[in-house]
Design a protein around this motif. Structure first.
Motif, PDB file in Angstrom:
ATOM      1  N   TYR A  91       1.361  -1.067  -0.177  1.00 20.23           N
ATOM      2  CA  TYR A  91       0.335   0.260  -0.332  1.00 20.23           C
ATOM      3  C   TYR A  91       0.664   1.491  -0.006  1.00 20.23           C
ATOM      4  O   TYR A  91       0.129   2.060  -0.183  1.00 20.23           O
ATOM      5  N   VAL A  92       2.237   1.647   0.682  1.00 18.53           N
ATOM      6  CA  VAL A  92       3.117   2.471   0.851  1.00 18.53           C
ATOM      7  C   VAL A  92       3.531   2.403  -0.771  1.00 18.53           C
ATOM      8  O   VAL A  92       3.217   4.552  -0.674  1.00 18.53           O
ATOM      9  N   ARG A  93       3.596   1.314  -1.464  1.00 18.86           N
ATOM     10  CA  ARG A  93       4.401   1.836  -3.340  1.00 18.86           C
ATOM     11  C   ARG A  93       2.968   1.992  -3.643  1.00 18.86           C
ATOM     12  O   ARG A  93       3.817   2.987  -4.980  1.00 18.86           O
ATOM     13  N   LEU A  94       1.720   1.819  -3.890  1.00 16.73           N
ATOM     14  CA  LEU A  94       1.310   2.484  -4.026  1.00 16.73           C
ATOM     15  C   LEU A  94       0.775   4.160  -4.298  1.00 16.73           C
ATOM     16  O   LEU A  94       0.222   4.683  -4.350  1.00 16.73           O
ATOM     17  N   GLU A  95       0.785   4.288  -2.646  1.00 13.58           N
ATOM     18  CA  GLU A  95       0.425   5.839  -1.855  1.00 13.58           C
ATOM     19  C   GLU A  95       1.491   7.234  -2.738  1.00 13.58           C
ATOM     20  O   GLU A  95       1.368   7.748  -2.996  1.00 13.58           O
ATOM     21  N   ARG A  96       3.001   6.308  -2.634  1.00 12.70           N
ATOM     22  CA  ARG A  96       3.856   7.271  -2.938  1.00 12.70           C
ATOM     23  C   ARG A  96       3.892   6.975  -4.616  1.00 12.70           C
ATOM     24  O   ARG A  96       5.797   7.529  -4.921  1.00 12.70           O
ATOM     25  N   GLY A  97       2.791   6.517  -5.447  1.00 14.20           N
ATOM     26  CA  GLY A  97       3.279   6.370  -6.552  1.00 14.20           C
ATOM     27  C   GLY A  97       4.678   5.676  -7.288  1.00 14.20           C
ATOM     28  O   GLY A  97       5.018   5.707  -8.671  1.00 14.20           O
ATOM     29  N   LYS A  98       4.886   4.562  -7.167  1.00 11.76           N
ATOM     30  CA  LYS A  98       6.073   3.173  -6.983  1.00 11.76           C
ATOM     31  C   LYS A  98       5.585   2.223  -7.621  1.00 11.76           C
ATOM     32  O   LYS A  98       5.686   1.073  -8.015  1.00 11.76           O
ATOM     33  N   GLU A  99       4.144   2.049  -7.537  1.00  9.77           N
ATOM     34  CA  GLU A  99       3.431   0.910  -8.073  1.00  9.77           C
ATOM     35  C   GLU A  99       1.836   0.905  -8.884  1.00  9.77           C
ATOM     36  O   GLU A  99       1.385   1.822  -8.337  1.00  9.77           O
ATOM     37  N   THR A 100       2.582   1.025  -9.785  1.00  9.01           N
ATOM     38  CA  THR A 100       1.302   1.682 -10.600  1.00  9.01           C
ATOM     39  C   THR A 100       0.123   0.275 -11.989  1.00  9.01           C
ATOM     40  O   THR A 100      -0.465   0.221 -12.686  1.00  9.01           O
ATOM     41  N   ARG A 101       0.524  -0.542 -11.066  1.00 11.40           N
ATOM     42  CA  ARG A 101      -0.030  -1.357 -12.183  1.00 11.40           C
ATOM     43  C   ARG A 101      -1.167  -2.737 -11.126  1.00 11.40           C
ATOM     44  O   ARG A 101      -1.301  -3.543 -11.015  1.00 11.40           O
ATOM     45  N   PRO A 102      -1.366  -2.274 -10.403  1.00  6.43           N
ATOM     46  CA  PRO A 102      -2.895  -2.355  -9.543  1.00  6.43           C
ATOM     47  C   PRO A 102      -3.703  -3.004  -9.478  1.00  6.43           C
ATOM     48  O   PRO A 102      -4.367  -2.810 -10.903  1.00  6.43           O
ATOM     49  N   SER A 103      -4.023  -4.195  -9.363  1.00  2.00           N
ATOM     50  CA  SER A 103      -4.974  -5.373 -10.423  1.00  2.00           C
ATOM     51  C   SER A 103      -6.319  -4.810  -9.281  1.00  2.00           C
ATOM     52  O   SER A 103      -7.010  -3.997  -8.800  1.00  2.00           O
ATOM     53  N   PRO A 104      -8.145  -4.831 -10.953  1.00  2.00           N
ATOM     54  CA  PRO A 104      -8.889  -4.387 -10.696  1.00  2.00           C
ATOM     55  C   PRO A 104      -9.588  -5.518  -8.957  1.00  2.00           C
ATOM     56  O   PRO A 104     -10.388  -4.435  -8.260  1.00  2.00           O
ATOM     57  N   SER A 105      -9.382  -6.367  -8.618  1.00  2.00           N
ATOM     58  CA  SER A 105      -9.311  -6.798  -7.342  1.00  2.00           C
ATOM     59  C   SER A 105      -8.790  -5.413  -6.462  1.00  2.00           C
ATOM     60  O   SER A 105      -9.440  -6.008  -4.998  1.00  2.00           O
ATOM     61  N   VAL A 106      -7.712  -5.151  -6.367  1.00  2.00           N
ATOM     62  CA  VAL A 106      -6.950  -4.708  -5.266  1.00  2.00           C
ATOM     63  C   VAL A 106      -7.886  -3.113  -5.851  1.00  2.00           C
ATOM     64  O   VAL A 106      -8.106  -2.244  -4.302  1.00  2.00           O
ATOM     65  N   LEU A 107      -8.146  -2.481  -6.052  1.00  2.00           N
ATOM     66  CA  LEU A 107      -8.891  -1.669  -6.520  1.00  2.00           C
ATOM     67  C   LEU A 107     -10.120  -0.837  -5.548  1.00  2.00           C
ATOM     68  O   LEU A 107     -11.046  -0.548  -5.206  1.00  2.00           O
ATOM     69  N   ASP A 108     -10.807  -2.744  -6.183  1.00  2.00           N
ATOM     70  CA  ASP A 108     -12.305  -2.691  -5.482  1.00  2.00           C
ATOM     71  C   ASP A 108     -11.497  -2.619  -4.032  1.00  2.00           C
ATOM     72  O   ASP A 108     -13.422  -2.246  -3.513  1.00  2.00           O
ATOM     73  N   ALA A 109     -11.118  -3.271  -3.772  1.00  4.45           N
ATOM     74  CA  ALA A 109     -10.885  -3.803  -1.498  1.00  4.45           C
ATOM     75  C   ALA A 109     -10.696  -1.788  -1.446  1.00  4.45           C
ATOM     76  O   ALA A 109     -11.485  -2.205  -0.406  1.00  4.45           O
ATOM     77  N   LEU A 110     -10.009  -1.797  -2.033  1.00  4.70           N
ATOM     78  CA  LEU A 110      -9.546  -0.238  -1.539  1.00  4.70           C
ATOM     79  C   LEU A 110     -10.762   0.606  -1.350  1.00  4.70           C
ATOM     80  O   LEU A 110     -10.938   1.540  -0.834  1.00  4.70           O
ATOM     81  N   ALA A 111     -11.184   0.043  -2.410  1.00  6.25           N
ATOM     82  CA  ALA A 111     -12.845   1.755  -2.553  1.00  6.25           C
ATOM     83  C   ALA A 111     -13.515   1.159  -1.369  1.00  6.25           C
ATOM     84  O   ALA A 111     -14.711   1.878  -1.196  1.00  6.25           O
ATOM     85  N   ARG A 112     -13.918  -0.366  -1.129  1.00  2.35           N
ATOM     86  CA  ARG A 112     -15.079  -0.761  -0.484  1.00  2.35           C
ATOM     87  C   ARG A 112     -13.891  -0.098   0.917  1.00  2.35           C
ATOM     88  O   ARG A 112     -14.638   0.427   1.849  1.00  2.35           O
ATOM     89  N   ALA A 113     -12.971  -0.232   1.493  1.00  8.56           N
ATOM     90  CA  ALA A 113     -12.337   0.215   2.438  1.00  8.56           C
ATOM     91  C   ALA A 113     -12.270   1.434   3.092  1.00  8.56           C
ATOM     92  O   ALA A 113     -12.400   1.712   3.846  1.00  8.56           O
ATOM     93  N   LEU A 114     -12.766   2.206   1.784  1.00  7.47           N
ATOM     94  CA  LEU A 114     -12.564   3.746   1.795  1.00  7.47           C
ATOM     95  C   LEU A 114     -14.314   4.140   1.647  1.00  7.47           C
ATOM     96  O   LEU A 114     -14.332   5.914   1.418  1.00  7.47           O
ATOM     97  N   HIS A 115     -15.072   2.797   1.589  1.00 10.38           N
ATOM     98  CA  HIS A 115     -16.177   3.256   1.237  1.00 10.38           C
ATOM     99  C   HIS A 115     -16.457   4.442  -0.282  1.00 10.38           C
ATOM    100  O   HIS A 115     -18.015   5.174   0.454  1.00 10.38           O
ATOM    101  N   LEU A 116     -15.990   4.311  -1.143  1.00 13.61           N
ATOM    102  CA  LEU A 116     -16.257   5.105  -1.914  1.00 13.61           C
ATOM    103  C   LEU A 116     -17.781   5.389  -3.032  1.00 13.61           C
ATOM    104  O   LEU A 116     -17.737   4.584  -3.362  1.00 13.61           O
ATOM    105  N   ASP A 117     -18.047   6.303  -3.093  1.00 13.94           N
ATOM    106  CA  ASP A 117     -19.262   5.818  -3.832  1.00 13.94           C
ATOM    107  C   ASP A 117     -18.778   5.553  -5.546  1.00 13.94           C
ATOM    108  O   ASP A 117     -18.219   5.852  -5.726  1.00 13.94           O
ATOM    109  N   ASP A 118     -19.539   5.705  -6.273  1.00 15.24           N
ATOM    110  CA  ASP A 118     -19.475   4.770  -7.698  1.00 15.24           C
ATOM    111  C   ASP A 118     -18.607   5.643  -8.821  1.00 15.24           C
ATOM    112  O   ASP A 118     -18.050   5.583  -8.836  1.00 15.24           O
TER     113      ASP A 118
END
Length: 305
Positions: A61-88
């Motif tokens: 996650y730290v690599r994601l936030e620092r811009g060093k990981e640029t290929r998160p999978s769709p499942s990672v994005l969905d998990a982050l959206a659920r954890a942060l309670h993002l709307d559509d």
């Protein structure tokens, strides 16, 4: 759960900024976490708390936030959206940022057209007395009918090349009195610009406007830092207009075919109401284009030398 591949590139920076903004603005109690009574030095969630909620390692996650990981999978994005309670809309923006990061650096898209064809200018004229205008993706006022310009009191005093609705909201002295809900209006304005700039951060029209407003408006800078990308819109907007008094109009905005980035905005009021009467008065008293009605709408009168 997460792919541990990492890559470098500026495309991940915008993704990381968005994640950090959402994390620091999400309180632990909003996501079901119980915290002690001690002072928390970090606003919102800690990185390790979000990583745990999303089911990934803290290092990833730290690599994601620092811009060093640029290929998160769709499942990672969905998990982050659920954890942060993002709307559509926020979830979709997260996907768009990740898609851009994965293909960075893309070929820059062509700049959006600022040309408004004669058919659109005629359409603006036929909409009178309803205030109407065409704006670019960076909220430049490209064409208008008399009421469409006069509705934003004082905007006509600026040169045509400086007429921008975002610039008006933050830098024109009349804007704060024109809108009784000015704070609400500017939050939506910044959210729309943030969403545009997030998926095309190098676009000259956007970077120029954002750079100017960051320099000249502390209010804009504070809202820009929040990285909200969802602008809540009310169906009606009230104007405390210095020429025609208080009027409440229903606004509609729509994208225009074959003109990428351009939108048509129009305001209406129920006939026979005081709001409609005020709208009629605004149209009648607004400066008319030279040679009206034959002259092109949105052009300044020419003076003979």
């Amino acid at each position: 759960m997460a792919s541990e591949r990492s890559s470098s590139g500026g495309g991940g920076l915008e993704l990381g900024q968005f994640l950090r903004a959402r994390r620091t603005q999400t309180r632990p109690d909003q996501v079901g976490l119980t915290v002690g009574t001690g002072l928390r030095r970090t606003p919102g969630l800690r990185r390790e708390e979000l990583a745990t909620l999303a089911g990934m390692s803290i290092d990833y996650y730290v690599r994601l936030e620092r811009g060093k990981e640029t290929r998160p999978s769709p499942s990672v994005l969905d998990a982050l959206a659920r954890a942060l309670h993002l709307d559509d809309a926020e979830h979709q923006h997260l996907r768009e940022l990740a898609a851009r990061a994965a293909r960075y650096a893309p070929e820059p898209p062509p700049p959006p057209s600022r040309t408004v064809g004669p058919h659109l200018r005629l359409l603006l004229e036929t909409m009178r007395p309803n205030p109407a205008y065409v704006i670019s993706r960076s909220m430049e006022l490209l064409a208008w009918n008399p009421g469409g310009l006069a509705l934003y009191a004082g905007l006509a005093d600026w040169p045509a090349t400086q007429r921008n609705l975002a610039r008006y909201l933050f830098l024109h002295p009349t804007a704060r009195t024109l809108f009784p809900d000015w704070e609400y209006q500017v939050r939506g304005c910044v959210a729309r610009l943030r969403a545009q700039a997030g998926i095309d951060p190098d676009a000259p029209d956007l970077t120029s406007l954002v750079g100017e407003l960051l320099l000249k408006s502390p209010d804009f800078a504070k809202l820009w830092e929040r990285y909200d990308v969802v602008g809540r819109k009310k169906p009606q907007k009230t104007f405390h207009h210095p020429q025609v008094g208080v009027l409440t109009l229903t606004g509609q905005s729509m994208h225009l075919e074959d003109t990428p980035g351009q939108r048509l905005g129009v305001y209406t009021a129920e006939p026979g109401t005081p709001d409609h009467d005020a709208m009629l008065l605004l149209d009648l008293t607004a400066p008319q284009p030279a040679g009206h009605p034959e002259a092109k709408v949105g052009q300044q009168p020419r003076t003979e030398s």
